[in-house]
Design a protein around this motif. Structure first.
Motif: not given
Lengths: 196, 347
Positions: B146-153, B103-105, B162-164, B155-156
């Motif tokens: 905040q938006q970026e965080r939300q977007r990253l979350q 998993t990339p950091v 997707l992993h699943g 994406q996570d």
């Protein structure tokens, strides 16, 4: 269930789907660490070399586990990786020696012993005798000839010969007995002892 | 070998063979390789390749050693030997440090160091305006973060999903591969079975044809041979063969010799030797006069102890003169003349 006793397939599934990948890989490592250690040790590597080679083997397993499709037995897949790792290490050592570099693999040339010819023997045979003996061996039936070679050339016991030729130890015994009789009849004037 | 020179150096066979081995080991050819050794051990190789590997193994300590190592490795794996804990732990710790992280950091944006800006030395008004602008920018930046965080979350979460999905897909793919392998195996089995059935059917057809041929062939031979080979004897005085004589005035076989019967005899016996040629369903004997009129006939011949068929022909009541005795073999569709004899009845 004892985690060490978990089925290999389950461990593989866990490694592949990423759930507890490292923990599952640890199970795999723990289960096959010692068989691998014994393998490398028997190939002539020192303890430190064995430790390094085991790590190298498992690193290859880790990288290639996605390509393992279960068509072969997992143990055989691992064994092939280990055997290739050992060969690579021996080549590395030989290349380093040729180049006059410091050899990273410690120890004497013990790992190469499996590849080298038998140690020089006191010369007992003349040219003519070699031919006669060679023809006598070549004239034995194939299975008998192989038993003799494995017994005398490679110093294997009956059980090991049976394992190599996939026959029973009693068959090996009979084959060697017959071979001794045949060779004794052909070469009786040339040798004092026909024990095989 | 048996001369005196050699006998001076008499030694034991084992030592001599070992010396020989040092020279023969170079003839072993290329090494087998772990993959083929495994296949050999599994019994998965064809006989010729198996023989070749055994020959190589008998000359090659390296491959023999590897094969025995494979055996030991399998046995140790099956026994579940763990080895010394300290060594194992040490090896694992070194290995764990070298394992690549899957998993990339991802570093949170908030933790990134923002570049420091120098405020220019503007007048206060300008500074105030600038401050307002900066505040506005800061508010915008916070909102953006905040938006970026939300977007990253998100994406996570998407990546996790997707992993699943990927894991599910891989599992399904593996299951499908196994199914395909099963199907292929069944298909191979079916093909082999079909091939076997076809082979058997062909064999049955071949055997059936051969049987029919056999059924037909003896009939032909019987027809041809029997008409020539059946032995006919007329007792009590003569025995003659039914082989055709080109000089005979009889048709269909038999000898020209007239059959003599003792004057006092009132009957004679006709015997067909059938032990080698029981080819006709039935035999017919006919006694005719010179005009071809049938005076007597017999269809069902009695069997003798030797397997012959025969009957007695009475000559009582026959006037002196010449008569013909015809012998025919009868099949359902047709009959065949086997022999014809002339009987002369004297006074």
């Amino acid at each position: 269930m004892n985690p060490r006793g978990a089925p290999i397939e389950t461990i593989f599934e866990q490694i592949r789907d990423g759930t507890g990948r490292e923990e599952s890989f640890r199970l795999l490592f723990d289960r096959f660490y010692w068989p691998l250690y014994r393998f490398f040790e028997h190939r002539g590597f020192s303890t430190e070399e064995c430790q390094d080679l085991i790590q190298e083997t498992f690193l290859r397993v880790y990288r290639g586990i996605g390509t393992f499709r279960g068509e072969a037995r997992w143990e055989h897949w691992l064994f092939r990786i280990a055997a290739n790792t050992a060969i690579k290490a021996l080549r590395h050592r030989a290349a380093s020696k040729r180049a006059g570099q410091t050899v990273s693999w410690e120890g004497e040339d013990i790992a190469v012993t499996a590849d080298t010819a038998p140690a020089p023997l006191r010369r007992l045979l003349g040219k003519e005798m070699k031919e006669v003996l060679s023809q006598a061996i070549a004239g034995l039936p194939p299975q008998m000839r192989r038993c003799v070679r494995l017994r005398v050339f490679q110093d294997l016991d009956y059980g090991e010969i049976a394992e190599v030729l996939q026959i029973s130890p009693s068959t090996v015994k009979v084959q060697l007995f017959k071979a001794r009789k045949r060779l004794q009849m052909e070469l009786e004037d040339s040798f004092v002892d026909f024990d095989l | 070998m048996r001369d005196g020179t050699m006998n001076e150096n008499r030694t034991d066979l084992k030592a001599a063979l070992r010396e020989l081995a040092a020279e023969e080991s170079g003839d072993a050819g290329p090494h087998v390789g772990s993959k083929r050794l495994i296949a050999y051990r599994e019994g998965a190789l064809p006989p010729a390749e198996r023989e070749a590997i055994q020959e190589h193994l008998s000359l090659c300590p390296r491959c023999t050693g590897l094969l025995l190592d494979l055996r030991d490795f399998e046995a140790a794996s099956a026994r579940g030997e763990a080895g010394p804990e300290s060594l194992r732990q040490e090896a694992w710790e070194s290995l764990a440090r070298r394992l690549p992280s899957k998993t990339p950091v991802v570093r949170p944006i908030a933790l990134r160091e923002a570049p420091q800006r120098r405020l220019p030395g503007f007048p206060i008004a300008a500074a105030a305006a600038l401050l307002l602008a900066v505040l506005g920018l800061a508010v915008w930046a916070v909102a953006t973060v905040q938006q970026e965080r939300q977007r990253l979350q998100e994406q996570d979460a998407t990546i996790t999903a997707l992993h699943g999905t990927l894991a599910d897909a891989e599992r399904q793919l593996d299951a499908a591969r196994r199914e395909i392998q099963d199907l292929e195996k069944r298909s191979r089995d079916t093909v082999q079975s079909d091939g076997r059935v076809q082979e058997l059917e062909a064999r049955v057809a071949e055997l059936t044809a051969a049987l029919e041929e056999l059924r037909r062939t003896p009939q032909k031979k019987q027809t041809v041979v029997a008409s020539r080979e059946i032995e006919v004897s007329v007792s009590p005085r003569f025995a003659v063969r039914g082989r055709e004589n080109p000089h005979s005035n009889l048709r269909g076989g038999g000898t020209v010799n007239p059959v003599r019967i003792a004057p006092q005899a009132d009957r004679f016996t006709v015997t067909l030797s059938l032990d080698d040629h029981p080819v006709y369903n039935e035999y017919r004997l006919e006694l005719m006069d010179q005009n071809g009129e049938i005076l007597w006939s017999a269809h069902q011949l009695g069997k003798s102890l030797l397997g012959d068929a025969g009957t007695r022909v009475s000559v009582n009541g026959l006037d002196p003169g010449l008569y013909r005795l015809r012998i025919e073999g009868l099949q359902p569709e047709r009959g065949e003349l086997l022999g014809e004899y002339i009987l002369k009845v004297d006074q």
